[in-house]
Design a protein around this motif. Structure first.
Motif, mmCIF file in Angstrom:
data_model
loop_
_atom_site.group_PDB
_atom_site.id
_atom_site.type_symbol
_atom_site.label_atom_id
_atom_site.label_comp_id
_atom_site.label_asym_id
_atom_site.label_seq_id
_atom_site.Cartn_x
_atom_site.Cartn_y
_atom_site.Cartn_z
ATOM 1 N N ARG A 43 0.770 -1.370 0.176
ATOM 2 C CA ARG A 43 -0.007 0.204 0.128
ATOM 3 C C ARG A 43 0.725 1.378 -0.031
ATOM 4 O O ARG A 43 0.381 2.394 -0.602
ATOM 5 C CB ARG A 43 -1.016 -0.066 1.332
ATOM 6 C CG ARG A 43 -2.032 -0.841 1.105
ATOM 7 C CD ARG A 43 -3.057 -0.896 2.048
ATOM 8 N NE ARG A 43 -3.982 -1.702 1.918
ATOM 9 C CZ ARG A 43 -5.292 -1.825 2.619
ATOM 10 N NH1 ARG A 43 -5.369 -0.789 3.568
ATOM 11 N NH2 ARG A 43 -6.113 -2.645 2.596
ATOM 12 N N SER A 44 2.000 1.295 0.734
ATOM 13 C CA SER A 44 3.007 2.371 0.639
ATOM 14 C C SER A 44 3.500 2.677 -0.717
ATOM 15 O O SER A 44 3.712 3.933 -1.018
ATOM 16 C CB SER A 44 3.994 2.188 1.666
ATOM 17 O OG SER A 44 4.794 1.239 1.520
ATOM 18 N N LEU A 45 3.747 1.676 -1.500
ATOM 19 C CA LEU A 45 4.199 1.616 -2.965
ATOM 20 C C LEU A 45 3.199 2.263 -3.566
ATOM 21 O O LEU A 45 3.334 3.257 -4.339
ATOM 22 C CB LEU A 45 4.834 0.459 -3.323
ATOM 23 C CG LEU A 45 5.488 0.185 -4.610
ATOM 24 C CD1 LEU A 45 6.668 1.234 -4.613
ATOM 25 C CD2 LEU A 45 5.809 -1.017 -4.926
ATOM 26 N N LEU A 46 2.011 1.868 -3.449
ATOM 27 C CA LEU A 46 1.106 2.331 -4.252
ATOM 28 C C LEU A 46 0.518 4.001 -4.012
ATOM 29 O O LEU A 46 0.530 4.519 -4.866
ATOM 30 C CB LEU A 46 -0.372 1.620 -4.099
ATOM 31 C CG LEU A 46 -1.433 1.889 -5.014
ATOM 32 C CD1 LEU A 46 -1.207 1.639 -6.331
ATOM 33 C CD2 LEU A 46 -2.759 1.207 -4.428
ATOM 34 N N ALA A 47 0.433 4.213 -2.722
ATOM 35 C CA ALA A 47 0.234 5.552 -2.413
ATOM 36 C C ALA A 47 1.659 6.601 -2.912
ATOM 37 O O ALA A 47 1.255 7.648 -3.585
ATOM 38 C CB ALA A 47 0.199 5.710 -0.787
ATOM 39 N N LEU A 48 2.766 6.028 -2.849
ATOM 40 C CA LEU A 48 4.020 6.640 -3.441
ATOM 41 C C LEU A 48 3.678 7.046 -5.065
ATOM 42 O O LEU A 48 3.972 8.188 -5.324
ATOM 43 C CB LEU A 48 5.373 5.962 -2.977
ATOM 44 C CG LEU A 48 6.553 6.655 -3.388
ATOM 45 C CD1 LEU A 48 6.603 7.878 -2.603
ATOM 46 C CD2 LEU A 48 7.820 5.840 -3.442
ATOM 47 N N LEU A 49 3.293 5.965 -5.425
ATOM 48 C CA LEU A 49 2.995 6.212 -7.066
ATOM 49 C C LEU A 49 1.909 7.141 -7.376
ATOM 50 O O LEU A 49 2.235 7.931 -8.263
ATOM 51 C CB LEU A 49 2.797 4.906 -7.610
ATOM 52 C CG LEU A 49 2.426 4.722 -9.107
ATOM 53 C CD1 LEU A 49 3.713 5.100 -9.897
ATOM 54 C CD2 LEU A 49 2.039 3.358 -9.387
#
Length: 100
Positions: free
Chosen positions: A2-8
């Motif tokens: 989720r943190s990777l998706l939020a960063l993207l």
């Protein structure tokens, strides 16, 4: 994950914001076709063709030598082209087209 998706998503949002920030009607930052000017002599310095100095050079430009014609004939026939890489041009040409 989720943190990777939020960063993207944040990165894409910032990229869209930066892209849309400029006014498309504002041409002060971009180059106009009229702003690029080159003097005629400077432009012709690197475009100018070298002229043929003799009739012999002119003839060689338009007509090929017999050896060059044979090379092209061999290159256009795939078995001859393949064999010329293996055993040499003269032997491959003799094998497929006879003596030269």
């Amino acid at each position: 994950m989720r943190s990777l998706l939020a960063l993207l998503i944040v990165t894409l949002a910032l990229a869209a914001l930066c892209r849309c920030e400029k006014d498309p009607k504002d041409l002060s930052g971009s180059h106009n076709p009229t702003s690029i000017k080159i003097e005629k002599e400077v432009a012709n310095a690197f475009v100018k063709r070298q002229k043929r100095s003799s009739l012999y050079e002119w003839y060689l430009e338009y007509y090929k030598s017999p050896m060059e014609q044979m090379h092209e004939r061999c290159e256009n026939y795939p078995p001859c082209d393949y064999l010329s890489d293996q055993i040499g041009f003269s032997m491959a040409y003799n094998r497929f087209f006879g003596r030269y």
